[in-house]
Design an enzyme around this catalytic site. Structure first.
Site, PDB file in Angstrom:
ATOM      1  N   SER A 142       2.756  19.231  47.601  1.00 32.81           N
ATOM      2  CA  SER A 142       1.808  18.307  48.196  1.00 32.81           C
ATOM      3  C   SER A 142       0.561  19.050  48.692  1.00 32.81           C
ATOM      4  O   SER A 142       0.663  20.033  49.414  1.00 32.81           O
ATOM      5  CB  SER A 142       2.479  17.582  49.361  1.00 32.81           C
ATOM      6  OG  SER A 142       1.583  16.665  49.892  1.00 32.81           O
ATOM      7  N   GLY A 143      -0.599  18.568  48.284  1.00 37.98           N
ATOM      8  CA  GLY A 143      -1.857  19.180  48.723  1.00 37.98           C
ATOM      9  C   GLY A 143      -2.340  20.269  47.777  1.00 37.98           C
ATOM     10  O   GLY A 143      -3.361  20.905  48.026  1.00 37.98           O
ATOM     11  N   THR A 147      -3.757  15.515  42.092  1.00 38.59           N
ATOM     12  CA  THR A 147      -4.514  14.285  41.889  1.00 38.59           C
ATOM     13  C   THR A 147      -5.982  14.590  41.610  1.00 38.59           C
ATOM     14  O   THR A 147      -6.607  13.949  40.766  1.00 38.59           O
ATOM     15  CB  THR A 147      -4.349  13.379  43.129  1.00 38.59           C
ATOM     16  OG1 THR A 147      -2.946  13.190  43.325  1.00 38.59           O
ATOM     17  CG2 THR A 147      -5.013  12.056  42.953  1.00 38.59           C
ATOM     18  N   ASN A 192      -1.406  16.614  53.504  1.00 37.71           N
ATOM     19  CA  ASN A 192      -2.548  16.226  52.685  1.00 37.71           C
ATOM     20  C   ASN A 192      -3.103  14.906  53.229  1.00 37.71           C
ATOM     21  O   ASN A 192      -2.355  13.960  53.431  1.00 37.71           O
ATOM     22  CB  ASN A 192      -2.045  16.064  51.233  1.00 37.71           C
ATOM     23  CG  ASN A 192      -3.158  15.676  50.282  1.00 37.71           C
ATOM     24  OD1 ASN A 192      -4.306  15.505  50.686  1.00 37.71           O
ATOM     25  ND2 ASN A 192      -2.804  15.548  49.019  1.00 37.71           N
ATOM     26  N   SER A 195      -2.433  12.009  50.372  1.00 40.89           N
ATOM     27  CA  SER A 195      -1.227  12.384  49.637  1.00 40.89           C
ATOM     28  C   SER A 195      -0.712  11.220  48.796  1.00 40.89           C
ATOM     29  O   SER A 195      -0.546  10.108  49.292  1.00 40.89           O
ATOM     30  CB  SER A 195      -0.169  12.824  50.635  1.00 40.89           C
ATOM     31  OG  SER A 195       0.968  13.244  49.946  1.00 40.89           O
ATOM     32  N   SER A 196      -0.463  11.490  47.526  1.00 48.28           N
ATOM     33  CA  SER A 196       0.090  10.433  46.659  1.00 48.28           C
ATOM     34  C   SER A 196       1.562  10.282  47.006  1.00 48.28           C
ATOM     35  O   SER A 196       2.308  11.244  46.928  1.00 48.28           O
ATOM     36  CB  SER A 196      -0.008  10.820  45.186  1.00 48.28           C
ATOM     37  OG  SER A 196      -1.203  11.486  44.932  1.00 48.28           O
ATOM     38  N   GLY A 424       5.881  17.952  43.222  1.00 46.64           N
ATOM     39  CA  GLY A 424       6.563  19.211  42.917  1.00 46.64           C
ATOM     40  C   GLY A 424       7.815  19.339  43.760  1.00 46.64           C
ATOM     41  O   GLY A 424       8.160  18.442  44.537  1.00 46.64           O
ATOM     42  N   GLU A 426      10.343  19.944  46.583  1.00 44.86           N
ATOM     43  CA  GLU A 426      10.166  19.803  48.039  1.00 44.86           C
ATOM     44  C   GLU A 426      11.331  20.463  48.748  1.00 44.86           C
ATOM     45  O   GLU A 426      12.490  20.146  48.482  1.00 44.86           O
ATOM     46  CB  GLU A 426      10.104  18.326  48.419  1.00 44.86           C
ATOM     47  CG  GLU A 426       8.777  17.711  48.045  1.00 44.86           C
ATOM     48  CD  GLU A 426       8.524  16.356  48.686  1.00 44.86           C
ATOM     49  OE1 GLU A 426       9.446  15.790  49.282  1.00 44.86           O
ATOM     50  OE2 GLU A 426       7.391  15.879  48.576  1.00 44.86           O
TER      51      GLU A 426
HETATM   52  N1  LIG Z   1     -10.377  21.598  42.607  1.00 42.57           N
HETATM   53  C1  LIG Z   1     -10.609  21.256  43.851  1.00 42.57           C
HETATM   54  N2  LIG Z   1     -11.819  21.499  44.406  1.00 42.57           N
HETATM   55  C2  LIG Z   1     -12.075  21.173  45.687  1.00 42.57           C
HETATM   56  N3  LIG Z   1     -11.165  20.605  46.522  1.00 42.57           N
HETATM   57  C3  LIG Z   1      -9.952  20.334  46.024  1.00 42.57           C
HETATM   58  C4  LIG Z   1      -9.596  20.634  44.673  1.00 42.57           C
HETATM   59  N4  LIG Z   1      -8.320  20.267  44.491  1.00 42.57           N
HETATM   60  C5  LIG Z   1      -7.894  19.740  45.658  1.00 42.57           C
HETATM   61  N5  LIG Z   1      -8.870  19.776  46.578  1.00 42.57           N
HETATM   62  C6  LIG Z   1      -8.778  19.302  47.988  1.00 42.57           C
HETATM   63  O1  LIG Z   1      -7.426  19.247  48.349  1.00 42.57           O
HETATM   64  C7  LIG Z   1      -7.044  17.923  48.731  1.00 42.57           C
HETATM   65  C8  LIG Z   1      -5.641  17.639  48.252  1.00 42.57           C
HETATM   66  O2  LIG Z   1      -5.624  17.550  46.852  1.00 42.57           O
HETATM   67  P1  LIG Z   1      -4.771  16.448  46.073  1.00 42.57           P
HETATM   68  O3  LIG Z   1      -4.813  15.157  46.769  1.00 42.57           O
HETATM   69  O4  LIG Z   1      -5.189  16.498  44.660  1.00 42.57           O
HETATM   70  O5  LIG Z   1      -3.297  17.073  46.242  1.00 42.57           O
HETATM   71  P2  LIG Z   1      -1.970  16.620  45.516  1.00 42.57           P
HETATM   72  O6  LIG Z   1      -1.441  17.826  44.814  1.00 42.57           O
HETATM   73  O7  LIG Z   1      -2.224  15.436  44.674  1.00 42.57           O
HETATM   74  O8  LIG Z   1      -1.010  16.320  46.743  1.00 42.57           O
HETATM   75  P3  LIG Z   1       0.074  15.159  46.923  1.00 42.57           P
HETATM   76  O9  LIG Z   1       1.316  15.616  46.225  1.00 42.57           O
HETATM   77  O10 LIG Z   1       0.255  15.113  48.408  1.00 42.57           O
HETATM   78  O11 LIG Z   1      -0.496  13.919  46.355  1.00 42.57           O
HETATM   79  C9  LIG Z   1      -8.090  17.016  48.105  1.00 42.57           C
HETATM   80  O12 LIG Z   1      -8.258  15.852  48.851  1.00 42.57           O
HETATM   81  C10 LIG Z   1      -9.326  17.896  48.144  1.00 42.57           C
HETATM   82  O13 LIG Z   1      -9.917  17.843  49.423  1.00 42.57           O
HETATM   83 MG   LIG Z   2      -1.693  13.515  44.814  1.00 41.90          MG
END
Ligand SMILES: Nc1ncnc2c1ncn2[C@@H]1O[C@H](COP(=O)(O)OP(=O)(O)OP(=O)(O)O)[C@@H](O)[C@H]1O
Ligand SMILES: [Mg+2]
Length: 1051
Positions: A142-143, A147, A192, A195-196, A424, A426
């Site tokens: 997560s984070g 996404t 996050n 977070s999805s 991923g 946990e």
């Molecule tokens: N390539 C990137 N460039 C800049 N900031 C990023 C990038 N990737 C992620 N972030 C930052 O990190 C935050 C978390 O990313 P994201 O929501 O894609 O995580 P996730 O892997 O989908 O987590 P979750 O499993 O909780 O959904 C985003 O809101 C953004 O602020």
């Molecule tokens: Mg996500």
């Protein structure tokens, strides 16, 4: 002029600009040396851009060091062969612009720096040229940025693909489905802010011209428990807050909602309805617009919002017990709104919320619910309504994304590109049913990943006619079987326990597990473990040895969550709903269906098997996302956290499999094109087959037979060092070629213009003089190349005439370059790798540098900040690793007052050093009363408004007790002999870490803070602390104060 250094094999370009040293490429040795050394130090500085080029590829430390070097230079992408590893930069790096997209279009994957767009383009081209379906699997915790990566990929396709001839709106719909799904499926968590809370697989369909013409989404396991409960510091799904913040007055009035999220119990469980990084109001505008793009009519929007509002009203439904302890609804107003919004009969709903319908021998019986059962039924309804609406929403989006051309002949030639954004591995302190499902999902995906990676490796070797050398790898089928096998697997056993008649509980499920899978090497419980391991396992837990590591699951709630029951009469009520969305979500056929619905775990298993099938039918590409720190901060590289992810993403295993054979492979044409200048026979052109040219070339370069293999279309190189030596030779060669070209250019002008010729001649003379000087220092022309290359190859050998020049140069440039590569601050642990001869000197310099930084840092600290740091240090000493909510307090500053208005001075001139609102529990009935706690120079003073209620001199404060859980209760122990005192004081502060740290420091009781595991002594009573799902402070039947506190690390 600037020097350009190009690093192989992926062609990352680093410009090394020497403003004070115009580079004289014509001069031979100096120019050459500078360039070559830059290439070497650049590689040292930014690491390799493909992990397969790590010399020490089995070392996790080397892997992480490479990641660190690149991250420090804002290079967030690195390959493991075709797999892209991405580290979340937590800052906008400006690397996703239209220019970046163009840069990566149509170029070879390995000839440009690693980038998500390189993956995007490669996948797209394969889709178009090979006409094979593709899938990009994005994983990470997560984070980590899954996404974001998915969105960037979609953006890439939306902007770079041709527009379809008809139905161009599909591009907008694909993009606009995101904000809607995120509003309903994402939430702020501790990890996050966006977070999805569901897994997502999205297919994008392309026509034969490569234009996107449709799409389809599959969603997995929405975390619906969030609808009714959120951990401290977390929120419910975004849509609730967005609607309250951004909804128009008229809409809110119709829905019977107030703008303030604090009014809704389902929104405040986590106590953070407002988050500074989220703008609910503007997000709502985006969602509202997106709904229109994805074909929502005004009526549908109204129906949808009615449901969202009904969940909020449901959360505010309260019950009271009548004389027979049966629950009665006490919140008429809420019931009225619910009836209207859900379009159901008021009396039916009231009855369904307070009764359970049982069908026995064909007869219907209504059994009243008690308070606890009624609350359970209400929450179950809220969860069912929300999660079914989410599923409906996905269906609705799918209808809008469906290609309108499905009937046309061109439809048959469409290809599909899938994007998988899924949770991923946990591993929390406390792992429950959800983690079990998620980790099973990862286990399945890992199985697929290894299978497909090995398969594609094997296929490539076969296609190239190179003998396949079997690779040892861990096959996790054994763990997948343990979970999913029919009759014997954990899911089957869980289902059996859920469905069997009689008293089935979580513990009987555990016993059944112990009976059935006790001999399995990847399964362990307290009973089955040996003496030593037993200590780490509770009696209600089981442990799975996953491919990535061990995870211990608590069985509490497994049966309940797997059953996911909704009482029959609630279902009936919802089936009668006139809200069109609800009536699609609750179908009457469900009522007459005698078969029990599939359990949650089985549904999940089936959907996973379906997903694996989908993915297996496609060509895979992988993006593995890593989160660099837990604080969501740019520039911070937390090694422990990253090591954990490298392990759980299986990256080392991935690298090992990829490197089992050859580190590098390239098409003959590309290899020859790049290196042909290194061999007189292939330079400037090779007339024969590229394969023969490469054979001549590598013979000339002195490759040993064990270093490479010639395939049908590609050369395979076994070790990175062979490639690096070739690359370094190329750098040298380029400079000497530049010299020749420059000379030819001068000659041309000499013939053209006399004056120019004259000037050129002078320049040439000058060059010759300098070159002569350089020559006298040892090197000119071809000889110089040889010395450098030999020196580089022998750089690890003892000093000898052949490597002396090279070693000296490396030393000098290390020292000269050091100035630019010093650590940036005291927390930056980076330091360039010194050449072997300078290790000791480098260590001394490093110590000096750190001391200097520390000294400078200390001098710059203000007295206030110093005090803050001292208090934080004390807090860490007392609470770190001992109290569950300590980590949440770390980033929050300690301040001197938490009261908006300080009470009037207690005595004239006496100002409190610290003031905070507290709740005091009286010692007999544990009644909560609102008070303020003040710390004066000599005493803790409990005040009600301006009235002093109790004063405890520090001399009489014997100690402080607090639990190890996440609650914020504490007890101040008072000397028993002190007759003026009324006894120990039980208090609660929302800033408990701050309050206790300050109290302990002021009273000099830092060593007298007891952190209790389960029970806290009070002089007149006892407090029982137990972990649970939500914070609850009540007086128990045994007269104790019962405190239930959630674990903050659970999902
Ligand atoms: N390539 C990137 N460039 C800049 N900031 C990023 C990038 N990737 C992620 N972030 C930052 O990190 C935050 C978390 O990313 P994201 O929501 O894609 O995580 P996730 O892997 O989908 O987590 P979750 O499993 O909780 O959904 C985003 O809101 C953004 O602020
Ligand atoms: Mg996500």
């Amino acid at each position: 002029m600037a020097l350009q250094v190009e690093l192989v094999p992926t062609g990352e370009i680093i410009r090394v600009v020497h403003p004070h040293r115009p580079c004289k490429l014509a001069l031979g040795s100096d120019g050459v040396r500078v360039t070559m050394e830059s290439a070497l130090t650049a590689r040292d500085r930014v690491g390799v851009q493909d992990f397969v080029l790590l010399e020490n590829f089995t070392s996790e430390a080397a892997f992480i060091e490479n990641l660190r070097r690149r991250f420090r230079e804002n290079l967030i992408y690195t390959y493991i062969g075709p797999v892209l590893v991405s580290v979340n930069p937590y800052r906008d790096l400006q690397i996703y612009s239209r220019q970046h997209m163009e840069r990566y279009r149509g170029v070879s994957f390995y000839e440009v720096p690693p980038h998500l767009f390189a993956v995007a383009d490669t996948v797209y081209r394969a889709l178009r040229t090979e006409r094979r379906d593709q899938a990009v699997m994005i994983s990470g915790e997560s984070g980590a940025g899954k996404t974001e990566a998915t969105k960037r990929l979609l953006q890439f396709y939306a902007e770079t693909c041709p527009a379809p001839e008809r139905g161009g709106a599909v591009r907008d719909r694909l993009l606009q489905s995101n904000p809607v799904l995120e509003a309903f499926g994402n939430a702020k968590t501790l990890r996050n802010d966006n977070s999805s809370r569901f897994g997502k697989y999205m297919d994008v369909q392309f026509d034969f011209k490569g234009a996107p013409v449709g799409g389809h989404i599959l969603s997995y396991l929405l975390e619906k428990s969030r609808v009714v409960h959120q951990n401290h510091g977390e929120r419910n799904f975004h849509v609730f807050y967005q609607l309250l913040e951004g909804g128009e007055e008229e809409t809110l009035r119709r829905l019977g909602l107030e703008r303030n999220p604090q009014s809704y119990l389902y929104l405040v469980k986590g106590q953070c309805a407002k988050v500074s990084s989220i703008n609910d109001k503007s997000d709502w505008k985006v969602v509202r617009k997106a709904l229109t793009v994805i074909d929502f009519t005004e009526d549908e929007v109204e129906d949808l919002l009615s449901i969202v509002a009904s969940v909020l009203h449901l959360g505010n439904i309260h019950f009271a017990a009548d004389e027979e302890s049966n629950a009665q609804v006490t919140t008429e107003n809420q019931l009225k709104y619910l009836t209207r919004l859900l379009s159901v009969e008021g009396s039916t709903l009231r009855e369904a919320l307070t009764h359970r319908k049982i069908i026995a021998k064909g007869e219907e019986l209504l059994s009243p619910l008690n308070l606890e059962q009624a609350a359970y039924a209400r929450d179950a309804l809220a969860k069912a309504v929300y999660s079914r609406t989410f599923t409906w929403l996905v269906g609705k989006i799918n209808r809008s994304l469906a290609s309108k051309d499905a009937e046309s002949p061109s439809w048959r030639s469409t290809t599909v590109l899938g994007l998988l954004d899924i949770y991923g591995f946990e591993v929390f302190q406390h792992n429950s049913f959800e983690q079990f499902c998620i980790n099973y999902c990862n286990e399945k995906l890992q199985q697929l990943f290894i299978e497909l990676t090995l398969k594609s490796e094997q296929e490539e070797y076969e296609a190239e006619g190179i003998a396949w050398e079997p690779v040892q790898y861990f096959n996790n089928k054994i763990i997948c079987d343990l979970v999913e096998e029919k009759f014997k697997g954990i899911i089957s056993i869980l289902d059996e326990e859920c469905l069997r008649p009689g008293e089935a509980t979580d513990l009987t499920f555990l016993e059944k597990l112990e009976d059935t899978v006790k001999h399995h090497p990847h399964f362990l419980t307290h009973k089955l473990a040996d003496q030593r391991t037993r200590k780490s396992l509770g009696r209600g837990e089981f442990r799975l040895l996953h491919y990535a590591g061990e995870v211990t699951y608590s069985v509490t709630g497994f049966l309940d969550k797997n059953n996911d029951l909704l009482f029959r009469n609630l279902k009936e009520t919802m089936c009668s709903s006139k809200n069109p969305i609800m009536s699609q979500c609750f179908d009457r056929s469900e009522l007459s269906d005698k078969k029990r619905p599939e359990t949650v775990a089985t549904q999940f298993k089936m959907s996973l098997l379906q997903l694996v099938e989908i993915l297996q039918s496609k060509e895979p590409a992988y993006v593995r996302c890593i989160k660099p720190n837990d604080a969501k901060q740019p520039g911070r590289f937390d090694e422990v956290l990253i090591r954990h992810q490298v392990k759980y993403l299986g990256l080392m295993e991935n690298l090992r499999v990829r490197r089992a054979g050859f580190a590098y492979r390239r098409k003959y044409e590309a290899f020859l094109q790049r290196y042909k200048s290194l061999c007189p026979e292939t330079w400037p052109t090779w007339a024969g087959r590229p394969q023969d040219g490469v054979a001549v070339l590598v013979r000339h370069l002195g490759y040993k037979p064990e270093e490479y293999k010639m395939g049908r279309t590609k050369i395979f190189i076994r070790f990175p060092k062979t490639l690096f030596a070739t690359e370094d030779a190329l750098e040298v060669r380029r400079q000497s070629l530049a010299t020749k070209i420059q000379a030819a250019w001068r000659g041309f002008h000499w013939r053209q213009k006399f004056l120019r010729v004259k000037r050129s001649a002078i320049c040439g003379l000058h060059d010759i003089v300098v070159a002569w000087n350089a020559g006298t220092r040892g090197l000119v022309g071809a000889a110089e190349q040889g010395v450098l290359i030999r020196g580089f190859i022998l750089r690890h050998a003892p000093r000898c005439p052949e490597n002396a020049f090279f070693l000296d140069h490396v030393r000098t440039s290390f020292l000269l370059n050091l100035r630019r590569q010093l650590p940036r601050n005291v927390l930056d642990t980076s330091w360039p790798t010194p050449p072997p001869a300078l290790r000791e000197a480098s260590e001394l310099l490093r110590e000096l540098c750190i001391k200097n930084m520390v000294w400078k840092y200390c001098r710059s600290i203000s007295p206030e900040w110093k005090q803050q740091l001292q208090q934080k240090a004390v807090a860490s000493e007392i609470f770190k690793g001992k109290k569950d909510n300590y980590p949440q307090s770390v980033p929050r500053l300690f301040i001197s007052t938490r009261l908006e208005l300080l009470p009037k001075p207690l005595q004239p001139g006496l100002c409190p050093q610290y003031a905070v609102p507290v709740v005091k529990y009286d010692r007999k009935g544990y009644k909560p009363r609102s008070r303020q706690l003040l710390l004066t120079p000599n005493a803790v003073v409990i005040v009600e408004d301006a009235k002093v209620k109790q004063r405890i001199d520090y001399a009489n404060l014997t100690g402080i007790s607090v639990s190890s859980l996440s609650d914020s209760l504490f007890v101040l122990h008072v000397q028993r002999e002190d007759n003026k005192q009324k006894g120990d004081v039980v208090l609660q502060s929302d800033h408990v870490i701050e309050t206790l740290t300050k109290t302990a420091i002021s009273a000099d009781r830092v060593n007298n803070v007891n952190i209790n595991q389960g029970r806290g002594p009070g002089r007149d009573g006892t407090i029982d602390f137990t972990p649970g799902s939500e914070l609850l402070i009540t007086k128990a039947k045994n007269g104790h104060l019962a405190v239930v506190a959630p674990r903050l690390n659970s999902r």
